[in-house]
Design a protein around this motif. Structure first.
Motif, short mmCIF file in Angstrom:
data_model
loop_
_atom_site.label_atom_id
_atom_site.label_comp_id
_atom_site.label_asym_id
_atom_site.label_seq_id
_atom_site.Cartn_x
_atom_site.Cartn_y
_atom_site.Cartn_z
N GLU A 130 0.81 -1.20 0.00
CA GLU A 130 0.00 0.00 0.00
C GLU A 130 0.85 1.26 0.00
O GLU A 130 2.02 1.25 0.34
N GLN A 131 0.18 2.32 -0.37
CA GLN A 131 0.77 3.64 -0.28
C GLN A 131 0.09 4.40 0.84
O GLN A 131 -1.10 4.23 1.08
N LEU A 132 0.86 5.22 1.51
CA LEU A 132 0.29 6.09 2.53
C LEU A 132 0.47 7.52 2.09
O LEU A 132 1.55 7.91 1.63
N GLU A 133 -0.60 8.31 2.19
CA GLU A 133 -0.51 9.72 1.90
C GLU A 133 -0.65 10.50 3.19
O GLU A 133 -1.59 10.28 3.96
N ALA A 134 0.30 11.37 3.44
CA ALA A 134 0.28 12.24 4.62
C ALA A 134 0.50 13.67 4.12
O ALA A 134 1.64 14.06 3.83
N GLY A 135 -0.58 14.42 4.01
CA GLY A 135 -0.45 15.75 3.43
C GLY A 135 0.07 15.64 2.00
O GLY A 135 -0.42 14.83 1.21
N PRO A 136 1.10 16.40 1.65
CA PRO A 136 1.63 16.35 0.29
C PRO A 136 2.60 15.20 0.04
O PRO A 136 3.14 15.05 -1.05
N VAL A 137 2.84 14.38 1.06
CA VAL A 137 3.83 13.31 0.97
C VAL A 137 3.16 11.97 0.70
O VAL A 137 2.18 11.60 1.36
N THR A 138 3.70 11.22 -0.29
CA THR A 138 3.23 9.87 -0.60
C THR A 138 4.37 8.90 -0.33
O THR A 138 5.49 9.09 -0.83
N ILE A 139 4.09 7.86 0.44
CA ILE A 139 5.10 6.87 0.80
C ILE A 139 4.70 5.53 0.23
O ILE A 139 3.65 4.98 0.60
N ASP A 140 5.49 5.00 -0.69
CA ASP A 140 5.25 3.70 -1.29
C ASP A 140 6.20 2.70 -0.65
O ASP A 140 7.39 2.66 -0.97
N LEU A 141 5.68 1.91 0.28
CA LEU A 141 6.53 1.00 1.04
C LEU A 141 7.08 -0.13 0.18
O LEU A 141 8.22 -0.56 0.37
N ALA A 142 6.28 -0.63 -0.74
CA ALA A 142 6.71 -1.75 -1.55
C ALA A 142 7.86 -1.36 -2.48
O ALA A 142 8.83 -2.10 -2.64
N ARG A 143 7.75 -0.18 -3.11
CA ARG A 143 8.76 0.26 -4.07
C ARG A 143 9.85 1.12 -3.43
O ARG A 143 10.77 1.55 -4.10
#
Length: 231
Positions: A130-143
């Motif tokens: 999954e991806q997590l979005e926190a404000g303007p930041v997107t975190i792609d844990l898998a990639r």
């Protein structure tokens, strides 16, 4: 009510127990209440609650000892509710696996909000795909990719490691010890200065104003949390 989350309240004070139980019932939860550690573990095994509100000052056993025992029983949210305000107690509870720590006295609405947040994260918990979005930041844990406002941000392995640990438990305080142990290894869990250097670098790369961070929030003397709704 059949599909409503089941909440177990573990509190030795009968008056407080009645108050919390009434609030939980009004909020639509299936609530059970007990006053001892022994009763708590019995109901944990029988009812398999979705969440446990756990007071630390129990008459037959220290509540801290129950945190690990309850978490070992399955995927249950544990929220410690205690009059103990010492930082060491909060750090110990979080290190043992508690999902949140709420210090008495507090507003009942705050308690209900904390329960909703913890259960929401349990149901839709961030996985490696999954991806997590926190404000303007997107975190792609898998990639292992991080973007801010659509632009890719380069992070060092340690920086990504710390951010990933926070992203796996958004809005939950992760203690210094837990972050150091999981990213640097058990031998480095006392070196808080390593963590501070990485947090400072992350804030410079991800925060709109690193001097007033809203994404990676410091819980003084305890640890850090990633604010999923950071502005």
């Amino acid at each position: 009510m059949t599909n409503a989350p089941r909440v177990l309240l573990v509190e030795d004070d009968a008056a407080i127990r009645r108050l919390f139980h009434a609030a939980l019932t009004r909020a639509g939860y299936r609530a059970s209440q007990v006053g001892t550690a022994r009763e708590a573990m019995t109901l944990v095994d029988i009812e398999r609650p979705d969440a446990v509100l756990l007071d630390l000052g129990l008459p037959d056993r220290d509540g801290l000892e129950l945190v690990q025992l309850i978490k070992a029983r399955g995927d249950m949210v544990v929220l410690v509710v205690s009059a103990r305000s010492e930082t060491e107690e909060e750090v110990a509870a979080l290190d043992l696996g508690a999902d949140d720590y709420i210090t008495k006295p507090f507003d009942t609405e705050e308690l209900l909000a904390r329960i909703r947040t913890a259960l929401r994260h349990r149901r839709g918990g961030t996985s490696a795909s999954e991806q997590l979005e926190a404000g303007p930041v997107t975190i792609d844990l898998a990639r292992r990719r991080v973007k801010r406002a659509g632009e890719e941000v380069h992070l060092t392995p340690k920086e990504f490691g710390v951010l990933a640990e926070l992203a796996r438990h958004p809005d939950r305080v992760i203690s210094h010890t837990q972050l150091l142990r999981n990213v640097w290894g058990p031998a480095q869990e006392d070196h808080v200065e390593y963590l501070r250097i990485v947090i400072r670098a992350l804030r410079h790369k991800l925060e709109a104003d690193p001097a007033q961070p809203r994404l990676i929030v410091n819980e003084l003397g305890i640890g850090y949390r990633l604010a999923s709704e950071a502005g």
